[in-house]
Design a protein around this motif. Structure first.
Motif, PDB file in Angstrom:
ATOM      1  N   ARG A 182       0.838  -1.215   0.000  1.00 22.19           N
ATOM      2  CA  ARG A 182       0.000   0.000   0.000  1.00 22.19           C
ATOM      3  C   ARG A 182       0.864   1.253   0.000  1.00 22.19           C
ATOM      4  O   ARG A 182       0.520   2.282  -0.560  1.00 22.19           O
ATOM      5  CB  ARG A 182      -0.913   0.028   1.235  1.00 22.19           C
ATOM      6  CG  ARG A 182      -2.119  -0.886   1.124  1.00 22.19           C
ATOM      7  CD  ARG A 182      -2.900  -0.885   2.414  1.00 22.19           C
ATOM      8  NE  ARG A 182      -3.495   0.411   2.699  1.00 22.19           N
ATOM      9  CZ  ARG A 182      -3.742   0.881   3.919  1.00 22.19           C
ATOM     10  NH1 ARG A 182      -3.414   0.173   4.981  1.00 22.19           N
ATOM     11  NH2 ARG A 182      -4.309   2.048   4.085  1.00 22.19           N
ATOM     12  N   ARG A 183       2.012   1.140   0.699  1.00 26.00           N
ATOM     13  CA  ARG A 183       2.907   2.307   0.758  1.00 26.00           C
ATOM     14  C   ARG A 183       3.745   2.434  -0.508  1.00 26.00           C
ATOM     15  O   ARG A 183       3.937   3.524  -1.047  1.00 26.00           O
ATOM     16  CB  ARG A 183       3.841   2.187   1.957  1.00 26.00           C
ATOM     17  CG  ARG A 183       3.143   2.321   3.297  1.00 26.00           C
ATOM     18  CD  ARG A 183       4.164   2.391   4.407  1.00 26.00           C
ATOM     19  NE  ARG A 183       3.548   2.659   5.697  1.00 26.00           N
ATOM     20  CZ  ARG A 183       3.353   1.742   6.639  1.00 26.00           C
ATOM     21  NH1 ARG A 183       3.723   0.488   6.443  1.00 26.00           N
ATOM     22  NH2 ARG A 183       2.784   2.070   7.779  1.00 26.00           N
ATOM     23  N   ALA A 184       4.286   1.302  -0.957  1.00 29.61           N
ATOM     24  CA  ALA A 184       5.237   1.340  -2.084  1.00 29.61           C
ATOM     25  C   ALA A 184       4.527   1.534  -3.419  1.00 29.61           C
ATOM     26  O   ALA A 184       5.112   2.028  -4.378  1.00 29.61           O
ATOM     27  CB  ALA A 184       6.049   0.057  -2.109  1.00 29.61           C
ATOM     28  N   GLY A 185       3.275   1.100  -3.499  1.00 31.21           N
ATOM     29  CA  GLY A 185       2.545   1.182  -4.770  1.00 31.21           C
ATOM     30  C   GLY A 185       2.700  -0.080  -5.599  1.00 31.21           C
ATOM     31  O   GLY A 185       2.081  -0.216  -6.656  1.00 31.21           O
ATOM     32  N   ARG A 186       3.532  -1.008  -5.151  1.00 24.08           N
ATOM     33  CA  ARG A 186       3.695  -2.292  -5.850  1.00 24.08           C
ATOM     34  C   ARG A 186       4.023  -3.367  -4.843  1.00 24.08           C
ATOM     35  O   ARG A 186       4.545  -3.083  -3.757  1.00 24.08           O
ATOM     36  CB  ARG A 186       4.881  -2.212  -6.838  1.00 24.08           C
ATOM     37  CG  ARG A 186       4.559  -1.410  -8.065  1.00 24.08           C
ATOM     38  CD  ARG A 186       5.776  -1.131  -8.858  1.00 24.08           C
ATOM     39  NE  ARG A 186       6.249  -2.276  -9.622  1.00 24.08           N
ATOM     40  CZ  ARG A 186       7.302  -2.216 -10.449  1.00 24.08           C
ATOM     41  NH1 ARG A 186       7.966  -1.082 -10.597  1.00 24.08           N
ATOM     42  NH2 ARG A 186       7.684  -3.267 -11.132  1.00 24.08           N
ATOM     43  N   ASP A 187       3.792  -4.612  -5.202  1.00 23.11           N
ATOM     44  CA  ASP A 187       4.231  -5.713  -4.352  1.00 23.11           C
ATOM     45  C   ASP A 187       5.740  -5.861  -4.486  1.00 23.11           C
ATOM     46  O   ASP A 187       6.324  -5.498  -5.515  1.00 23.11           O
ATOM     47  CB  ASP A 187       3.568  -7.026  -4.770  1.00 23.11           C
ATOM     48  CG  ASP A 187       2.095  -7.053  -4.379  1.00 23.11           C
ATOM     49  OD1 ASP A 187       1.698  -6.180  -3.569  1.00 23.11           O
ATOM     50  OD2 ASP A 187       1.358  -7.913  -4.883  1.00 23.11           O
ATOM     51  N   ILE A 188       6.345  -6.396  -3.453  1.00 27.22           N
ATOM     52  CA  ILE A 188       7.797  -6.617  -3.456  1.00 27.22           C
ATOM     53  C   ILE A 188       8.046  -8.107  -3.268  1.00 27.22           C
ATOM     54  O   ILE A 188       7.512  -8.714  -2.345  1.00 27.22           O
ATOM     55  CB  ILE A 188       8.467  -5.811  -2.314  1.00 27.22           C
ATOM     56  CG1 ILE A 188       8.265  -4.303  -2.538  1.00 27.22           C
ATOM     57  CG2 ILE A 188       9.948  -6.160  -2.201  1.00 27.22           C
ATOM     58  CD1 ILE A 188       8.691  -3.422  -1.387  1.00 27.22           C
ATOM     59  N   GLN A 189       8.854  -8.656  -4.154  1.00 28.97           N
ATOM     60  CA  GLN A 189       9.034 -10.108  -4.132  1.00 28.97           C
ATOM     61  C   GLN A 189      10.525 -10.444  -4.152  1.00 28.97           C
ATOM     62  O   GLN A 189      11.240 -10.013  -5.078  1.00 28.97           O
ATOM     63  CB  GLN A 189       8.364 -10.660  -5.401  1.00 28.97           C
ATOM     64  CG  GLN A 189       8.085 -12.107  -5.367  1.00 28.97           C
ATOM     65  CD  GLN A 189       7.463 -12.550  -6.707  1.00 28.97           C
ATOM     66  OE1 GLN A 189       7.160 -11.739  -7.599  1.00 28.97           O
ATOM     67  NE2 GLN A 189       7.301 -13.834  -6.850  1.00 28.97           N
ATOM     68  N   ILE A 190      10.986 -11.176  -3.145  1.00 30.55           N
ATOM     69  CA  ILE A 190      12.380 -11.646  -3.186  1.00 30.55           C
ATOM     70  C   ILE A 190      12.387 -12.903  -4.047  1.00 30.55           C
ATOM     71  O   ILE A 190      11.804 -13.930  -3.665  1.00 30.55           O
ATOM     72  CB  ILE A 190      12.926 -11.926  -1.775  1.00 30.55           C
ATOM     73  CG1 ILE A 190      12.897 -10.647  -0.942  1.00 30.55           C
ATOM     74  CG2 ILE A 190      14.350 -12.486  -1.855  1.00 30.55           C
ATOM     75  CD1 ILE A 190      13.458 -10.767   0.463  1.00 30.55           C
ATOM     76  N   ILE A 191      13.006 -12.819  -5.207  1.00 25.50           N
ATOM     77  CA  ILE A 191      12.935 -13.961  -6.128  1.00 25.50           C
ATOM     78  C   ILE A 191      14.146 -14.881  -5.992  1.00 25.50           C
ATOM     79  O   ILE A 191      14.100 -16.034  -6.365  1.00 25.50           O
ATOM     80  CB  ILE A 191      12.791 -13.506  -7.610  1.00 25.50           C
ATOM     81  CG1 ILE A 191      13.972 -12.616  -8.036  1.00 25.50           C
ATOM     82  CG2 ILE A 191      11.452 -12.823  -7.843  1.00 25.50           C
ATOM     83  CD1 ILE A 191      14.104 -12.488  -9.550  1.00 25.50           C
ATOM     84  N   THR A 192      15.255 -14.346  -5.460  1.00 25.08           N
ATOM     85  CA  THR A 192      16.447 -15.176  -5.330  1.00 25.08           C
ATOM     86  C   THR A 192      17.267 -14.718  -4.129  1.00 25.08           C
ATOM     87  O   THR A 192      17.227 -13.536  -3.761  1.00 25.08           O
ATOM     88  CB  THR A 192      17.287 -15.133  -6.637  1.00 25.08           C
ATOM     89  OG1 THR A 192      18.484 -15.890  -6.456  1.00 25.08           O
ATOM     90  CG2 THR A 192      17.653 -13.723  -7.048  1.00 25.08           C
ATOM     91  N   ALA A 193      17.972 -15.663  -3.528  1.00 21.96           N
ATOM     92  CA  ALA A 193      18.788 -15.325  -2.354  1.00 21.96           C
ATOM     93  C   ALA A 193      20.034 -16.193  -2.356  1.00 21.96           C
ATOM     94  O   ALA A 193      20.028 -17.310  -2.880  1.00 21.96           O
ATOM     95  CB  ALA A 193      17.989 -15.554  -1.072  1.00 21.96           C
ATOM     96  N   SER A 194      21.096 -15.639  -1.747  1.00 19.56           N
ATOM     97  CA  SER A 194      22.311 -16.439  -1.622  1.00 19.56           C
ATOM     98  C   SER A 194      22.728 -16.535  -0.163  1.00 19.56           C
ATOM     99  O   SER A 194      22.459 -15.639   0.631  1.00 19.56           O
ATOM    100  CB  SER A 194      23.452 -15.817  -2.431  1.00 19.56           C
ATOM    101  OG  SER A 194      23.920 -14.665  -1.775  1.00 19.56           O
ATOM    102  N   ALA A 195      23.357 -17.657   0.160  1.00 13.53           N
ATOM    103  CA  ALA A 195      23.917 -17.859   1.500  1.00 13.53           C
ATOM    104  C   ALA A 195      25.033 -18.874   1.358  1.00 13.53           C
ATOM    105  O   ALA A 195      25.011 -19.689   0.426  1.00 13.53           O
ATOM    106  CB  ALA A 195      22.855 -18.370   2.462  1.00 13.53           C
ATOM    107  N   ARG A 196      26.010 -18.796   2.285  1.00 17.06           N
ATOM    108  CA  ARG A 196      27.126 -19.751   2.206  1.00 17.06           C
ATOM    109  C   ARG A 196      26.615 -21.178   2.260  1.00 17.06           C
ATOM    110  O   ARG A 196      27.042 -22.035   1.521  1.00 17.06           O
ATOM    111  CB  ARG A 196      28.087 -19.493   3.360  1.00 17.06           C
ATOM    112  CG  ARG A 196      29.373 -18.833   2.876  1.00 17.06           C
ATOM    113  CD  ARG A 196      30.347 -18.766   3.994  1.00 17.06           C
ATOM    114  NE  ARG A 196      29.754 -18.054   5.124  1.00 17.06           N
ATOM    115  CZ  ARG A 196      30.389 -17.164   5.870  1.00 17.06           C
ATOM    116  NH1 ARG A 196      31.630 -16.882   5.600  1.00 17.06           N
ATOM    117  NH2 ARG A 196      29.807 -16.553   6.870  1.00 17.06           N
ATOM    118  N   ASP A 197      25.641 -21.421   3.152  1.00 19.35           N
ATOM    119  CA  ASP A 197      25.102 -22.765   3.312  1.00 19.35           C
ATOM    120  C   ASP A 197      23.600 -22.690   3.024  1.00 19.35           C
ATOM    121  O   ASP A 197      22.822 -22.205   3.848  1.00 19.35           O
ATOM    122  CB  ASP A 197      25.370 -23.222   4.756  1.00 19.35           C
ATOM    123  CG  ASP A 197      24.766 -24.587   5.037  1.00 19.35           C
ATOM    124  OD1 ASP A 197      24.135 -25.157   4.132  1.00 19.35           O
ATOM    125  OD2 ASP A 197      24.914 -25.060   6.176  1.00 19.35           O
TER     126      ASP A 197
END
Ligand code: HSE
Length: 436
Positions: free
Chosen positions: A31-46
């Motif tokens: 509602r604040r940003a005007g769009r949905d926010i989607q984390i599509i990819t992530a990295s981590a050591r493990d």
């Protein structure tokens, strides 16, 4: 409108906190940003390890460069910390035309000038609210909320671990090492806890705040940095008797000669609000010429508070994507061509009041020798307390409060005092600020 696609580097405390806040508050955030926010990819050591957040809908990778090079990612969240490979990843993301949000104070304090230059050349934003004082929106307050002011000084309790240690030592008489171990187990301390107790973490944060407060380049190497490891239980008690609390402060002050940038333990009057900021909480006092003193208080570390700042930056960046990309708030608050290289004062040129704790033989003439040295150095005494000797000891603690004097004069006086035959230990010096 299609959701904004985000790539996340790091699935530690802050990374997972950010995922959880984005899920929990998805509706309010869009509602604040005007769009949905989607984390599509992530990295981590493990990537196999069980975590406190749901990564099921994301493509996971052990290689963070896959995230910054992913053509679908529009915004990169750098939440791994440290200098490298964070610097290389951020520069790569910028080169790929992606906006960056980071919680990495060390990175911004040391490499921010380079990063912002690249960001400007590539027309992308680099946001760093979470780098200073966790969940407190202090970057936004200084950069935007106080933009009408000439800022005069700021002073902050900006390391939760250090504040927790000093608070527990004062309230419960607990031992330094034991409290530090607890801060580590609670996840507040830095990977290298000497960064907390030696003031490096606070110096990173002070560097950033000073830059946006005064429109100067980031200059971490010029911050005078002193930690809390030499503060004893006795100092805390004596300060209390004199009406003060000892806090580890980051102070930036504009003077007619240049800018003071310093991190050190400080006696502050007990009646100040900031003197009563305890435990892991952070607070920053900012003095503007128009507004007067303003105080910002909140959680300076932890998963959700830091995520609160990361997500606020995400909303800002998404708003820019969707509305008005031409009118951005400059990275360092002032227009890039208006950053001024004001001199940073060496510590010897800083003028402040002092608490001195000495150990001296209890015999005639010793106090007179000390006060003569102070007098000859132009140092005026505000208060003196002589304590009883400890059981079996022949020397006594003597505590002085002085009026303001240049650090150079105080260094010279301390050197002479330590050479007096009646002085039995090194002098402890803690600076005093009234924060009026
Ligand atoms: N180690 C930091 C602190 C974490 O104790 O404040 C937040 O930057």
């Amino acid at each position: 409108m299609k959701p904004v696609k985000v790539g996340l580097l790091g699935l530690g405390t802050v990374g997972c906190g950010t995922i959880n806040v984005l899920v929990r508050n998805a509706e309010e955030i869009s509602r604040r940003a005007g769009r949905d926010i989607q984390i599509i990819t992530a990295s981590a050591r493990d990537i196999i390890r069980a975590r406190q957040c749901d990564t099921g809908a994301m493509k996971l990778s052990a290689d963070p460069f896959e995230v910054v090079n992913d053509p679908n990612v529009e915004i990169v969240l750098e939440l791994i910390g440290g200098y490298e490979p964070a610097r290389e990843l951020v520069l790569q993301a910028i080169a790929n035309g992606k906006h960056v949000i980071t919680a990495n104070k060390a990175l911004i304090a040391l490499h921010g000038n380079e990063i912002f230059k690249h960001a400007q050349q590539n027309g992308v934003m680099v946001a760093f609210e979470a780098a200073v004082a966790g969940g407190i929106p202090i970057i936004k307050a200084i950069r935007e909320g106080l933009a009408g002011n000439t800022l005069q000084w700021l002073a902050g309790i900006i390391n939760g671990t250090g504040n927790f240690i000093l608070t527990e030592m004062r309230d419960k008489g607990r031992d330094f090492d034991e409290v530090l171990a607890e801060a580590q187990s609670l996840g507040y301390a830095e990977a290298d806890p000497t960064f907390d107790v030696e003031g490096v973490d606070a110096a990173h944060k002070l560097t950033i705040m000073a830059s946006i407060a005064f429109g100067i380049p980031l200059q971490f190497d010029k911050v005078y940095t002193e930690g809390i490891t030499h503060i004893t239980q006795d100092d805390i008690v004596y300060a209390d008797e004199l009406g003060y609390r000892i806090k580890h402060l980051g102070i930036a002050r504009r003077t007619s000669l240049g800018i003071e940038l310093r991190v050190h333990p400080t006696l502050i009057p007990r009646r100040r609000l900031i003197a009563n900021v305890n435990g892991v909480m952070n607070a920053v006092l900012v003095k503007g010429d128009a507004v007067g003193p303003t105080l910002y208080y909140g959680a300076g570390a932890g998963a959700d508070p830091t995520a609160s700042a990361v997500v606020a930056d995400l909303v800002d960046v998404v708003r820019v994507l969707t509305s008005d990309p031409e009118n951005r708030v400059p990275h360092l608050a002032f227009q890039a061509n208006a950053i001024t290289d004001l001199p940073i004062l060496p510590m010897e040129a800083v003028k402040t009041a002092y608490y001195l704790r000495l150990r001296a033989e209890d015999r005639p003439g010793v106090l007179a020798d000390i006060t003569r040295i102070l007098g000859d150095s132009g140092i005026s005494i505000e208060a003196i307390i002589q304590k009883e000797p400890a059981d079996g000891a022949t020397d006594v603690p003597i505590i002085f409060l002085t009026h303001k004097i240049f650090e150079k004069n105080m260094n010279e006086a301390i050197e002479q005092i330590e050479q007096l035959p009646g002085i039995t230990a090194k002098v402890t010096r803690i600076r005093v600020e009234t924060l009026k």
